[in-house]
Scaffold this active site. Sequence first.
Site, PDB file in Angstrom:
ATOM      1  CD  GLU A  43       6.305 -66.695  10.039  1.00 28.65           C
ATOM      2  OE1 GLU A  43       5.588 -66.846  11.049  1.00 28.65           O
ATOM      3  OE2 GLU A  43       5.962 -67.032   8.888  1.00 28.65           O
ATOM      4  CD  GLU A 219       1.281 -70.023  12.223  1.00 25.01           C
ATOM      5  OE1 GLU A 219       1.792 -69.051  11.672  1.00 25.01           O
ATOM      6  OE2 GLU A 219       0.674 -70.920  11.608  1.00 25.01           O
TER       7      GLU A 219
HETATM    8  P1  C2E Z   1       1.885 -67.045   7.749  1.00 29.00           P
HETATM    9  O1  C2E Z   1       3.182 -67.568   7.316  1.00 29.00           O
HETATM   10  O2  C2E Z   1       0.956 -68.004   8.399  1.00 29.00           O
HETATM   11  O3  C2E Z   1       2.208 -65.830   8.685  1.00 29.00           O
HETATM   12  C1  C2E Z   1       1.477 -65.491   9.769  1.00 29.00           C
HETATM   13  C2  C2E Z   1       0.531 -64.401   9.449  1.00 29.00           C
HETATM   14  O4  C2E Z   1      -0.367 -64.261  10.523  1.00 29.00           O
HETATM   15  C3  C2E Z   1       1.192 -63.040   9.283  1.00 29.00           C
HETATM   16  O5  C2E Z   1       0.460 -62.291   8.351  1.00 29.00           O
HETATM   17  C4  C2E Z   1       1.008 -62.445  10.638  1.00 29.00           C
HETATM   18  O6  C2E Z   1       1.026 -61.048  10.635  1.00 29.00           O
HETATM   19  C5  C2E Z   1      -0.326 -62.969  11.036  1.00 29.00           C
HETATM   20  N1  C2E Z   1      -0.454 -63.045  12.461  1.00 29.00           N
HETATM   21  C6  C2E Z   1       0.515 -63.290  13.345  1.00 29.00           C
HETATM   22  N2  C2E Z   1       0.032 -63.299  14.604  1.00 29.00           N
HETATM   23  C7  C2E Z   1      -1.288 -63.057  14.495  1.00 29.00           C
HETATM   24  C8  C2E Z   1      -2.344 -62.968  15.470  1.00 29.00           C
HETATM   25  O7  C2E Z   1      -2.163 -63.084  16.691  1.00 29.00           O
HETATM   26  N3  C2E Z   1      -3.598 -62.739  15.010  1.00 29.00           N
HETATM   27  C9  C2E Z   1      -3.833 -62.592  13.666  1.00 29.00           C
HETATM   28  N4  C2E Z   1      -5.084 -62.353  13.300  1.00 29.00           N
HETATM   29  N5  C2E Z   1      -2.860 -62.677  12.751  1.00 29.00           N
HETATM   30  C10 C2E Z   1      -1.612 -62.916  13.148  1.00 29.00           C
HETATM   31  P2  C2E Z   1       1.144 -61.640   7.109  1.00 29.00           P
HETATM   32  O8  C2E Z   1       2.472 -61.109   7.472  1.00 29.00           O
HETATM   33  O9  C2E Z   1       0.137 -60.754   6.519  1.00 29.00           O
HETATM   34  O10 C2E Z   1       1.395 -62.857   6.168  1.00 29.00           O
HETATM   35  C11 C2E Z   1       0.349 -63.558   5.568  1.00 29.00           C
HETATM   36  C12 C2E Z   1       0.848 -64.756   4.854  1.00 29.00           C
HETATM   37  O11 C2E Z   1       1.609 -64.380   3.728  1.00 29.00           O
HETATM   38  C13 C2E Z   1       1.800 -65.605   5.668  1.00 29.00           C
HETATM   39  O12 C2E Z   1       1.139 -66.433   6.520  1.00 29.00           O
HETATM   40  C14 C2E Z   1       2.534 -66.336   4.586  1.00 29.00           C
HETATM   41  O13 C2E Z   1       1.791 -67.451   4.164  1.00 29.00           O
HETATM   42  C15 C2E Z   1       2.602 -65.332   3.486  1.00 29.00           C
HETATM   43  N6  C2E Z   1       3.921 -64.688   3.494  1.00 29.00           N
HETATM   44  C16 C2E Z   1       4.345 -63.665   4.226  1.00 29.00           C
HETATM   45  N7  C2E Z   1       5.656 -63.371   3.924  1.00 29.00           N
HETATM   46  C17 C2E Z   1       6.039 -64.266   2.979  1.00 29.00           C
HETATM   47  C18 C2E Z   1       7.251 -64.479   2.245  1.00 29.00           C
HETATM   48  O14 C2E Z   1       8.271 -63.838   2.427  1.00 29.00           O
HETATM   49  N8  C2E Z   1       7.256 -65.489   1.333  1.00 29.00           N
HETATM   50  C19 C2E Z   1       6.156 -66.265   1.110  1.00 29.00           C
HETATM   51  N9  C2E Z   1       6.248 -67.215   0.206  1.00 29.00           N
HETATM   52  N10 C2E Z   1       5.020 -66.082   1.780  1.00 29.00           N
HETATM   53  C20 C2E Z   1       4.946 -65.085   2.697  1.00 29.00           C
HETATM   54 CA    CA Z   2       4.760 -68.742   8.016  1.00 29.50          CA
HETATM   55 CA    CA Z   3       1.437 -69.816   9.542  1.00 34.61          CA
END
Ligand code: C2E
Ligand code: CA
Ligand code: CA
Length: 838
Positions: A43, A219
């Site tokens: 991802e 996830e």
């Molecule tokens: P998401 O799409 O649900 O991405 C998963 C988030 O959960 C990611 O945080 C990831 O680092 C985190 N995560 C993954 N595995 C674990 C785990 O085992 N435990 C915990 N506690 N967390 C985990 P991230 O990268 O901070 O992203 C947060 C949210 O921001 C994403 O949720 C997504 O909704 C948004 N996002 C990130 N990149 C993009 C992007 O390029 N475009 C858009 N529109 N939204 C984005």
């Molecule tokens: Ca996602």
């Molecule tokens: Ca997600």
Amino acid sequence: MDAREGLSEYILENFQLALDEGWIEAYYQPVIRTMTRNLCGLEALARWNDPEKGLLSPAVFIPVLEEHRLIHKLDCRILELVCREYKQSVKQNEIFVPVSFNLSRLDFNLKDIPAFIDKTVLATGMPRDLINIEITESAVAEDPRFMKEQIDRLRTMGYQVWMDDFGSEYSSLNILKDFDFDELKIDMGFLSDTGDKSREIIISMVNMAKHLKMQTLAEGVETAEQANFLLHVGCEKMQGYFFGKPMPYEQCMLKLDDEGVEAEAPGMRKYYDDLGAVNVLDGSMLSGMSTQMDGLERSGIPFCLIEMTDEDADFMLTNESFRRELRSVGIESLPDAKERIQANTALASQLRSIMNKARISGRIETLDMSYEGHFCSARMRCVASWKNGCALLASFRNLSNNPAVLKEQKLNDALQVFFTLYDRVDLIDISEDSIQTLYNKNHVIKSIDLESFKETVDAFVEESIYFEDREKYRAFSDPETVRERLEQSTQGYLSERYRVRNLNGSFIWVVQVVVGMPSMGSTQVLSLVRSTTVVGDAQIGATSREAVEEGEKEAAVLWKNLVMNADIGLFWKDKNRRFKGANQTFLDYYGIQDVRELIGKNDEEMGWHVDPEPFRKDELRILERGESTSGVPGKCICKGSERDILASKVPLYRGDEISGLIGYFVDVTNQTTKAEHVELMSYIDSLTELLNMRGLLEESIRYTEGFLFRQKDYALIYLDIRQFRRFNQEYGREWANHLLVQVGEAIRNTLGVTGIAARTGGDQFAVLRQFEDEEEIRSLELDLNRAILNIGTVDGMPCTPYVSSAYVIYSEGSGLEQMYAQAKEKVRSKKSKNKADD
Ligand code: C2E
Ligand code: CA
Ligand code: CA
């Protein structure tokens, strides 16, 4: 102004700069295939790597960009970064696994986002299936109609669209009903909650997703225990810190490499996706985890997953049906089973070598065995492998417990295996010194038309055997000692390799196998010959050469099973439909004391058919036209009572001419004839009992090998019932289903055993068939069209099922899927031309 507001302002002011300067980066988090623990995807997640503020999290900048309607710029950039990564991988010849990226609801309002995605992907030269799109459920809930349109557009273009964060907020099940998502990402909230309820919910979500034909991804996997739970509930993919945090691409790949996590080979992706969809790890795997799932247990296919290394084999997963099957042959526990696999017995070593074979070949391997008086069958296939071992998905059935039909199915396969494996089969009667060629397929080896076995050997030595091998061959063929050698051989057959002149005058290696025909008294033996160039020695290493030898052993065992198997009556007849011989089962079945009562008579003279006509017709078709029949139901009188039988017959050749036929039947009185192909279910279309698409794919491997190793070309004929939808509407589904069943039968009967047939979609069928001359295919296509058109009535209602068809030749294309698509396209373009002509 507080710090938060300050940061928002900073983000807003510097966003364009961040884009220009490359501060916006894509981080990648691994997605792991649960069953195999291989990397099956990534991802892409946005990061803002600021020179002043350091690494900013999307949780900080995304809300700001959304608020100020700039988010599409970010999302488009992430896609571009992914595409850049793809190009790099291609340049370096590395596997690039599919990458998913995130879209916001707003993206669709701010830009024609589907058009942008497609343009960008195509400009990169990237296959569309390497990009998956994640959309959250809250995004679609806002304006469902508009979003459905957008999602359908993306999916029509060829992108998978995944539902992100499922269960996190709205969780309206209507969303799943109204939208077509390819994959469901289960929100991490459920896993992190350790309560029973959350676990129950995950189980239901996985099952529901499978019903709706969606793949599942969980996830937030942070512990080994969670990963193990997901394996048991059949959740196909996992993502979380346990496997890796989001990281820059290079770093992510290095880390995975370090940990020995392999990227899924592109060719396997579809296979695993299919496997997941079949729900191999179905409800029965949940036993003990959820009481609600008990209902599913009944449909359980006896399966186990075996982890196999060079030293050891162990059960990773078993289901209750599997354990039941083991108990039925007296194996009470898994440790017990394990012990027996590792025991120092002939059967155990045979089983281990089949397991090894499966590991090497990557195909389904089967072993039929007689164990403690039960006739058992094991099927297995390697579903995953790593450096030191592999995982085998295996089923085990005690066929003695199962309806005869299953056996009939198996033996049908056995016959096919037999006929595809050997180039030439002779029946030799030692005491009468006679030899009859039952079958000489490719005429690799010159026929010698002599009646006497001894003379044949002499002539063969003179004309065909390489001089250095003559002595060896003579000793092997010595009629005086054959019986004795057979009795003394531990394997129950004799085999020898020697060189023989082929039709071009050059010498080739062949293998000859000789097995006894126990029921015919010990004076008859069967000789099987095949050229070893079939599997070019240079192409395979020593290990797979062993596997080839295994194949010979297997064929001999199969034949033995075929001849001796208690429930199968086997017989052979001459050109005039008169019996030439039969096995003990056949004789017992009809209460015949001595085979001589039978020899020379035809069915009418024996007087055992209620209506001899269909059998006579069948046999004439076989003898005159070289067709085959398989599983034809009929009735016969046996010891005074009427029995239901299924009969199968194939022609026997002497040189080029049909010299008779060989047939076998099973008694299916009181047996349910359908529904019991459980084991084969996932390869067989349950409506028509032809193969399904997956079965077709599986079989096509054999055909492709035939081409690669024996230059036997083959064709795929695609058939599509015209105006099937109209039938469906006018006569109803049930009737239409009956029509499909009859179409299946028409195809099967037209084809006999000379090819294979599948129902590949609603009203779509496909046939594979080898050929020497393309004309054969053209005429088969015509015959198939005619046979289907001739159906005439279904359930008393008249119909005229026209067919649209086309064929594609293997050597002119490549791979089954492409052939299938090409054939379909041909039909489509024919159709639209017809429309234009109207
Ligand atoms: P998401 O799409 O649900 O991405 C998963 C988030 O959960 C990611 O945080 C990831 O680092 C985190 N995560 C993954 N595995 C674990 C785990 O085992 N435990 C915990 N506690 N967390 C985990 P991230 O990268 O901070 O992203 C947060 C949210 O921001 C994403 O949720 C997504 O909704 C948004 N996002 C990130 N990149 C993009 C992007 O390029 N475009 C858009 N529109 N939204 C984005
Ligand atoms: Ca996602
Ligand atoms: Ca997600």
